[in-house]
Design an enzyme around this catalytic site. Structure first.
Site, PDB file in Angstrom:
ATOM      1  N   GLU A   1      37.951 -51.475  89.702  1.00  0.00           N
ATOM      2  CA  GLU A   1      38.332 -52.670  90.463  1.00  0.00           C
ATOM      3  C   GLU A   1      37.809 -52.532  91.893  1.00  0.00           C
ATOM      4  O   GLU A   1      37.474 -53.509  92.551  1.00  0.00           O
ATOM      5  CB  GLU A   1      39.862 -52.789  90.452  1.00  0.00           C
ATOM      6  CG  GLU A   1      40.357 -54.051  91.094  1.00  0.00           C
ATOM      7  CD  GLU A   1      41.846 -54.024  91.409  1.00  0.00           C
ATOM      8  OE1 GLU A   1      42.645 -54.063  90.486  1.00  0.00           O
ATOM      9  OE2 GLU A   1      42.182 -53.979  92.595  1.00  0.00           O
TER      10      GLU A   1
ATOM     11  N   SER B   1      45.143 -50.088  92.682  1.00  0.00           N
ATOM     12  CA  SER B   1      44.556 -49.867  91.350  1.00  0.00           C
ATOM     13  C   SER B   1      43.063 -49.596  91.498  1.00  0.00           C
ATOM     14  O   SER B   1      42.346 -50.418  92.061  1.00  0.00           O
ATOM     15  CB  SER B   1      44.722 -51.116  90.484  1.00  0.00           C
ATOM     16  OG  SER B   1      46.058 -51.436  90.317  1.00  0.00           O
TER      17      SER B   1
ATOM     18  N   ARG C   1      41.082 -60.748  88.449  1.00  0.00           N
ATOM     19  CA  ARG C   1      40.367 -59.909  89.427  1.00  0.00           C
ATOM     20  C   ARG C   1      38.899 -60.312  89.596  1.00  0.00           C
ATOM     21  O   ARG C   1      38.032 -59.467  89.811  1.00  0.00           O
ATOM     22  CB  ARG C   1      40.422 -58.426  89.034  1.00  0.00           C
ATOM     23  CG  ARG C   1      41.792 -57.807  89.083  1.00  0.00           C
ATOM     24  CD  ARG C   1      42.396 -57.862  90.481  1.00  0.00           C
ATOM     25  NE  ARG C   1      43.537 -56.984  90.615  1.00  0.00           N
ATOM     26  CZ  ARG C   1      44.782 -57.300  90.287  1.00  0.00           C
ATOM     27  NH1 ARG C   1      45.058 -58.516  89.805  1.00  0.00           N
ATOM     28  NH2 ARG C   1      45.756 -56.444  90.456  1.00  0.00           N
TER      29      ARG C   1
HETATM   30  N1  EPU Z   1      51.579 -47.570  82.537  1.00  0.00           N
HETATM   31  C1  EPU Z   1      51.620 -46.283  82.043  1.00  0.00           C
HETATM   32  N2  EPU Z   1      51.277 -45.265  82.873  1.00  0.00           N
HETATM   33  C2  EPU Z   1      50.950 -45.463  84.172  1.00  0.00           C
HETATM   34  C3  EPU Z   1      50.889 -46.777  84.674  1.00  0.00           C
HETATM   35  C4  EPU Z   1      51.224 -47.823  83.837  1.00  0.00           C
HETATM   36  O1  EPU Z   1      51.936 -46.047  80.883  1.00  0.00           O
HETATM   37  O2  EPU Z   1      50.667 -44.482  84.857  1.00  0.00           O
HETATM   38  C5  EPU Z   1      51.950 -48.679  81.654  1.00  0.00           C
HETATM   39  C6  EPU Z   1      53.444 -48.907  81.685  1.00  0.00           C
HETATM   40  O3  EPU Z   1      53.922 -48.966  80.385  1.00  0.00           O
HETATM   41  C7  EPU Z   1      53.599 -50.276  82.312  1.00  0.00           C
HETATM   42  C8  EPU Z   1      52.250 -50.922  82.095  1.00  0.00           C
HETATM   43  O4  EPU Z   1      51.313 -49.861  82.038  1.00  0.00           O
HETATM   44  O5  EPU Z   1      54.597 -51.006  81.701  1.00  0.00           O
HETATM   45  C9  EPU Z   1      51.868 -51.864  83.239  1.00  0.00           C
HETATM   46  O6  EPU Z   1      52.066 -51.171  84.477  1.00  0.00           O
HETATM   47  P1  EPU Z   1      52.388 -51.965  85.826  1.00  0.00           P
HETATM   48  O7  EPU Z   1      53.406 -53.007  85.596  1.00  0.00           O
HETATM   49  O8  EPU Z   1      52.605 -50.953  86.884  1.00  0.00           O
HETATM   50  O9  EPU Z   1      51.077 -52.762  86.083  1.00  0.00           O
HETATM   51  P2  EPU Z   1      49.571 -52.312  86.021  1.00  0.00           P
HETATM   52  O10 EPU Z   1      48.947 -53.051  84.905  1.00  0.00           O
HETATM   53  O11 EPU Z   1      49.488 -50.845  86.009  1.00  0.00           O
HETATM   54  C10 EPU Z   1      48.837 -54.286  87.594  1.00  0.00           C
HETATM   55  C11 EPU Z   1      47.974 -54.479  88.809  1.00  0.00           C
HETATM   56  C12 EPU Z   1      48.674 -53.984  90.060  1.00  0.00           C
HETATM   57  C13 EPU Z   1      49.977 -54.766  90.199  1.00  0.00           C
HETATM   58  C14 EPU Z   1      50.820 -54.542  88.933  1.00  0.00           C
HETATM   59  C15 EPU Z   1      52.096 -55.334  88.926  1.00  0.00           C
HETATM   60  C16 EPU Z   1      45.726 -54.294  87.913  1.00  0.00           C
HETATM   61  C17 EPU Z   1      44.467 -53.493  87.871  1.00  0.00           C
HETATM   62  N3  EPU Z   1      46.721 -53.766  88.617  1.00  0.00           N
HETATM   63  O12 EPU Z   1      49.023 -52.885  87.424  1.00  0.00           O
HETATM   64  O13 EPU Z   1      47.859 -54.282  91.161  1.00  0.00           O
HETATM   65  O14 EPU Z   1      50.699 -54.348  91.344  1.00  0.00           O
HETATM   66  O15 EPU Z   1      50.054 -54.957  87.774  1.00  0.00           O
HETATM   67  O16 EPU Z   1      51.864 -56.640  88.575  1.00  0.00           O
HETATM   68  O17 EPU Z   1      45.777 -55.365  87.341  1.00  0.00           O
HETATM   69  C18 EPU Z   1      46.214 -53.431  92.616  1.00  0.00           C
HETATM   70  O18 EPU Z   1      45.428 -54.220  92.109  1.00  0.00           O
HETATM   71  O19 EPU Z   1      45.867 -52.648  93.558  1.00  0.00           O
HETATM   72  C19 EPU Z   1      47.557 -53.332  92.100  1.00  0.00           C
HETATM   73  C20 EPU Z   1      48.407 -52.404  92.500  1.00  0.00           C
END
Ligand code: EPU
Length: 337
Positions: free
Chosen positions: A333, A237, A164
């Site tokens: 972000e 995010s 990012r």
């Molecule tokens: N999780 C929770 N609670 C929540 C959300 C997530 O416990 O409310 C935990 C879950 O265990 C999950 C882990 O966090 O397994 C990771 O969650 P997820 O795969 O949804 O990914 P993220 O880290 O929450 C990132 C990006 C997203 C992208 C997803 C998928 C960032 C800041 N965000 O989210 O990007 O779609 O990975 O790869 O890195 C964006 O930047 O706008 C965005 C949506």
């Protein structure tokens, strides 16, 4: 180039927050960038480049020139038996570009399906999802360097891409991106390692996935987990996933064995900010018109005409609460204006 005065920006940002631009123009050609910047120099006003408005939060009016980037066009520069090189105008919609490439069966950006925003914004925060980042396919970028007043070409390795982040974010307002060049593969290695992708493919009984299958799976996953900005104001995010040292990781893991984190090197871990926020009790919580999305705690939503300042204060409360509970300082972000 027409410069308008006192333009309302609420329909030009995905949070739907009210803010007025003292001056506003749209740019459809490269040379108009020089024109707009000369105007700012003469009027001694700052400028703000606006793409899809999907990664910013207006907490106040903007007393300067908002420049809406609308340089369009997708040009095939080179084609070999194995790959294609395309040049894309900064004002093209990101997801429409992904759809175009998926249709042509050019692989590399299908995991970035349905990300809101424009092509010119993609390299700035090096958008990423489901194991792929924009930097993986970007070859070079054409931009106007406002420091040297020259048009420059920045090759991938000079863009300082990381999670990012990029030179465009570090040296804010220095470069105005007009075109992004991508190298895409005709026989790509598909990234299906994310559990959610595998699950969707399995459900659909797809054994040999195509580029289109991956794109469709990701669209389905995102629609299920993330709110549509057209229905509910948000900027995806709101926070970045923080990186901590192995030592900090071990300390938190000791107190919270269910901690969700991934090693990124021998000495560092990336922690799921969504998990931290959820554990701090924010998931699904609402304060006035602002809330933490019930299906993904990383996303802050505007339920009903919240001001940018209300959203900002809500995010501040989340940051403090996570810090109190885990000793981790979350970073936003989203760009705060
Ligand atoms: N999780 C929770 N609670 C929540 C959300 C997530 O416990 O409310 C935990 C879950 O265990 C999950 C882990 O966090 O397994 C990771 O969650 P997820 O795969 O949804 O990914 P993220 O880290 O929450 C990132 C990006 C997203 C992208 C997803 C998928 C960032 C800041 N965000 O989210 O990007 O779609 O990975 O790869 O890195 C964006 O930047 O706008 C965005 C949506």
């Amino acid at each position: 180039m027409l410069i308008q005065e006192n333009i309302q920006l609420s329909t030009l940002n995905s949070f739907g927050c009210k803010a007025t631009a003292s001056y506003f123009c749209t740019i459809k050609r490269k040379d108009e960038i020089n024109e707009a910047l000369s105007w700012c120099t003469h009027q001694e006003k700052p400028f703000l480049i606006l793409g899809g408005g999907s990664n910013l939060l207006f907490t106040k009016d903007f007393d300067g020139l908002v420049i809406k980037m609308e340089i369009k066009g997708i040009q095939l520069l080179k084609e070999t038996p194995s790959d294609v090189t395309i040049s894309v105008g900064a004002g093209e919609n990101w997801h429409l570009l992904v759809k175009y490439c998926v249709q042509k069966a050019w692989g590399g950006i299908e995991n970035l399906s349905l990300i809101p925003g424009t092509v010119g914004a993609a390299p700035i925060q090096n958008i990423g999802a489901y194991g792929v980042e924009a930097k993986d396919t970007i070859q070079q970028i054409t931009a106007f360097d406002t420091y040297t007043k020259q048009w420059v070409t920045l090759k991938n390795d000079t863009c300082q891409f990381s999670y990012r982040n990029s030179i465009f974010k570090r040296e804010k307002n220095r470069y105005i991106i007009s075109e992004v060049q991508f190298l895409l593969q005709k026989q790509p290695t598909l990234h299906t390692d994310y559990g959610a992708i595998r699950e969707v493919l399995h459900q659909k009984q797809i054994k040999q996935a195509s580029i289109e299958d991956i794109s469709n799976a990701i669209i389905e996953i995102r629609r299920e987990k993330l709110p549509d900005p057209a229905m509910l104001g948000n900027a995806g995010s709101f926070f970045k996933n923080p990186t901590v040292t192995l030592e900090t990781f071990n300390l938190i893991k000791h107190d919270h064995p269910a901690l969700v984190a991934f090693p990124i090197s021998d000495s560092e871990y990336k922690i799921a900010a969504g998990w931290l926020i959820e554990q701090a009790g924010w998931k699904g919580k609402k304060q006035g018109s602002v809330g933490c999305y019930e299906k993904q705690a990383l996303v802050i939503v505007n339920y009903d005409h919240a001001t940018g300042m209300e959203i900002y204060n809500f995010s501040e409360a989340i940051i403090q609460s996570v810090n109190n509970k885990f000793g981790i300082q979350l970073e936003r972000e989203v760009n705060i204006i």
